[in-house]
Write a protein that holds these residues in place. Sequence first.
Motif, mmCIF file in Angstrom:
data_model
loop_
_atom_site.group_PDB
_atom_site.id
_atom_site.type_symbol
_atom_site.label_atom_id
_atom_site.label_comp_id
_atom_site.label_asym_id
_atom_site.label_seq_id
_atom_site.Cartn_x
_atom_site.Cartn_y
_atom_site.Cartn_z
ATOM 1 N N LEU A 90 0.848 -1.193 0.000
ATOM 2 C CA LEU A 90 0.000 0.000 0.000
ATOM 3 C C LEU A 90 0.879 1.237 0.000
ATOM 4 O O LEU A 90 1.810 1.340 0.812
ATOM 5 C CB LEU A 90 -0.896 0.017 1.248
ATOM 6 N N TYR A 91 0.611 2.162 -0.909
ATOM 7 C CA TYR A 91 1.208 3.490 -0.867
ATOM 8 C C TYR A 91 0.160 4.423 -0.267
ATOM 9 O O TYR A 91 -0.897 4.628 -0.852
ATOM 10 C CB TYR A 91 1.567 3.979 -2.275
ATOM 11 N N THR A 92 0.454 4.957 0.910
ATOM 12 C CA THR A 92 -0.471 5.882 1.547
ATOM 13 C C THR A 92 0.257 7.177 1.904
ATOM 14 O O THR A 92 1.468 7.155 2.179
ATOM 15 C CB THR A 92 -1.083 5.266 2.835
ATOM 16 N N GLY A 93 -0.485 8.269 1.922
ATOM 17 C CA GLY A 93 0.075 9.539 2.357
ATOM 18 C C GLY A 93 -0.007 9.692 3.867
ATOM 19 O O GLY A 93 0.574 10.615 4.449
ATOM 20 N N GLU A 94 -0.732 8.787 4.518
ATOM 21 C CA GLU A 94 -0.841 8.833 5.982
ATOM 22 C C GLU A 94 0.463 8.331 6.598
ATOM 23 O O GLU A 94 1.255 7.652 5.947
ATOM 24 C CB GLU A 94 -1.986 7.927 6.464
ATOM 25 N N ASP A 95 0.651 8.635 7.896
ATOM 26 C CA ASP A 95 1.839 8.129 8.588
ATOM 27 C C ASP A 95 1.598 6.742 9.170
ATOM 28 O O ASP A 95 2.539 6.035 9.512
ATOM 29 C CB ASP A 95 2.272 9.096 9.698
ATOM 30 N N ARG A 96 0.312 6.394 9.335
ATOM 31 C CA ARG A 96 0.011 5.038 9.818
ATOM 32 C C ARG A 96 -1.378 4.626 9.336
ATOM 33 O O ARG A 96 -2.203 5.496 9.016
ATOM 34 C CB ARG A 96 0.103 4.941 11.344
ATOM 35 N N VAL A 97 -1.592 3.319 9.275
ATOM 36 C CA VAL A 97 -2.920 2.787 8.915
ATOM 37 C C VAL A 97 -3.317 1.754 9.968
ATOM 38 O O VAL A 97 -2.502 1.396 10.830
ATOM 39 C CB VAL A 97 -2.930 2.142 7.506
ATOM 40 N N SER A 98 -4.555 1.264 9.880
ATOM 41 C CA SER A 98 -5.068 0.362 10.914
ATOM 42 C C SER A 98 -4.333 -0.986 10.903
ATOM 43 O O SER A 98 -3.767 -1.398 9.894
ATOM 44 C CB SER A 98 -6.556 0.110 10.682
ATOM 45 N N THR A 99 -4.399 -1.653 12.033
ATOM 46 C CA THR A 99 -3.795 -2.991 12.148
ATOM 47 C C THR A 99 -4.444 -3.949 11.170
ATOM 48 O O THR A 99 -3.790 -4.838 10.627
ATOM 49 C CB THR A 99 -3.989 -3.515 13.596
ATOM 50 N N ASN A 100 -5.751 -3.797 10.957
ATOM 51 C CA ASN A 100 -6.445 -4.694 10.019
ATOM 52 C C ASN A 100 -5.836 -4.617 8.628
ATOM 53 O O ASN A 100 -5.698 -5.624 7.940
ATOM 54 C CB ASN A 100 -7.932 -4.330 9.921
ATOM 55 N N ILE A 101 -5.488 -3.422 8.207
ATOM 56 C CA ILE A 101 -4.864 -3.267 6.888
ATOM 57 C C ILE A 101 -3.426 -3.800 6.936
ATOM 58 O O ILE A 101 -3.004 -4.571 6.071
ATOM 59 C CB ILE A 101 -4.890 -1.793 6.434
ATOM 60 N N LEU A 102 -2.693 -3.416 7.962
ATOM 61 C CA LEU A 102 -1.277 -3.844 8.067
ATOM 62 C C LEU A 102 -1.125 -5.353 7.999
ATOM 63 O O LEU A 102 -0.198 -5.868 7.383
ATOM 64 C CB LEU A 102 -0.681 -3.358 9.393
ATOM 65 N N ARG A 103 -2.082 -6.053 8.608
ATOM 66 C CA ARG A 103 -2.031 -7.509 8.655
ATOM 67 C C ARG A 103 -2.021 -8.144 7.256
ATOM 68 O O ARG A 103 -1.571 -9.253 7.070
ATOM 69 C CB ARG A 103 -3.267 -7.999 9.420
ATOM 70 N N GLU A 104 -2.558 -7.424 6.281
ATOM 71 C CA GLU A 104 -2.666 -7.982 4.922
ATOM 72 C C GLU A 104 -1.539 -7.501 4.004
ATOM 73 O O GLU A 104 -1.557 -7.781 2.813
ATOM 74 C CB GLU A 104 -4.023 -7.606 4.305
ATOM 75 N N LEU A 105 -0.581 -6.751 4.559
ATOM 76 C CA LEU A 105 0.438 -6.136 3.704
ATOM 77 C C LEU A 105 1.820 -6.757 3.857
ATOM 78 O O LEU A 105 2.249 -7.076 4.974
ATOM 79 C CB LEU A 105 0.570 -4.645 4.054
ATOM 80 N N TRP B 273 4.429 -4.884 2.278
ATOM 81 C CA TRP B 273 5.162 -3.614 2.403
ATOM 82 C C TRP B 273 4.171 -2.456 2.496
ATOM 83 O O TRP B 273 3.037 -2.547 2.025
ATOM 84 C CB TRP B 273 6.051 -3.346 1.174
ATOM 85 N N ILE B 274 4.627 -1.360 3.063
ATOM 86 C CA ILE B 274 3.820 -0.137 3.080
ATOM 87 C C ILE B 274 4.728 1.078 2.867
ATOM 88 O O ILE B 274 5.847 1.126 3.389
ATOM 89 C CB ILE B 274 3.028 -0.006 4.408
ATOM 90 N N LYS B 275 4.225 2.011 2.054
ATOM 91 C CA LYS B 275 4.902 3.311 1.913
ATOM 92 C C LYS B 275 4.027 4.306 2.640
ATOM 93 O O LYS B 275 2.841 4.434 2.345
ATOM 94 C CB LYS B 275 5.035 3.698 0.437
ATOM 95 N N THR B 276 4.596 4.994 3.626
ATOM 96 C CA THR B 276 3.839 5.978 4.393
ATOM 97 C C THR B 276 4.415 7.386 4.186
ATOM 98 O O THR B 276 5.576 7.544 3.799
ATOM 99 C CB THR B 276 3.895 5.643 5.902
ATOM 100 N N GLY B 277 3.590 8.378 4.492
ATOM 101 C CA GLY B 277 4.053 9.766 4.455
ATOM 102 C C GLY B 277 3.546 10.514 3.237
ATOM 103 O O GLY B 277 3.589 10.025 2.118
ATOM 104 N N LYS B 278 3.070 11.749 3.493
ATOM 105 C CA LYS B 278 2.534 12.535 2.384
ATOM 106 C C LYS B 278 3.657 13.108 1.537
ATOM 107 O O LYS B 278 4.832 13.042 1.917
ATOM 108 C CB LYS B 278 1.568 13.609 2.879
ATOM 109 N N TRP B 279 3.260 13.643 0.397
ATOM 110 C CA TRP B 279 4.232 14.241 -0.519
ATOM 111 C C TRP B 279 4.571 15.648 -0.064
ATOM 112 O O TRP B 279 3.692 16.507 0.043
ATOM 113 C CB TRP B 279 3.673 14.251 -1.938
ATOM 114 N N ILE B 280 5.843 15.888 0.234
ATOM 115 C CA ILE B 280 6.329 17.238 0.566
ATOM 116 C C ILE B 280 7.458 17.526 -0.407
ATOM 117 O O ILE B 280 8.545 16.930 -0.294
ATOM 118 C CB ILE B 280 6.812 17.327 2.028
#
Length: 150
Positions: free
Chosen positions: A94-109, A111-118
């Motif tokens: 998952l590529y998300t702009g958030e700094d964190r996502v729910s455990t339910n989502i994390l459990r299915e991943l 890799w994760i890309k976190t952090g908004k575009w600056i």
Amino acid sequence: MYYSNIQIALQEVPGEISICFSICGCKLHCKGCHSPTLWKEKNGVPLTLETYKHTLNKYKGFASCVLFMGGEWHEPQLVNYLHYARKLDYKTCLYTGEDRVSTNILRELTWIKTGKWISELGGLDTLSTNQKFTHVQSNALLNHLFIKNH
Ligand code: SF4
């Protein structure tokens, strides 16, 4: 869940050929966003279970990873879709702009890309970036994979 496009992505998840679903309805509205067309949910078309399953089956044996660009705002559907991908032996990201996502989502991943575009800080291919590319199970930060000559 509405999507703008489905593409094969070679760079976003290092070492993987990813089926990339770009999901509409991103509320973060980062300044300098690469795809403002993703801001409005109704700019896309519904990502039905039928379309999703058809796409994953079509690329089975060619692609190795299912990548969502956004979609965490449709948590139950995203969790189901990621779970289905894993059942077919795809890795998931998952590529998300958030700094964190729910455990339910994390459990299915995988890799994760976190952090908004600056823009002043740059993306994953810069040392100054605020964004993080993480292997979920080990919590290992893998940004170095995006830096040339790492
Ligand atoms: S998180 Fe991504 S899609 Fe959403 S506004 Fe920021 S850059 Fe654009």
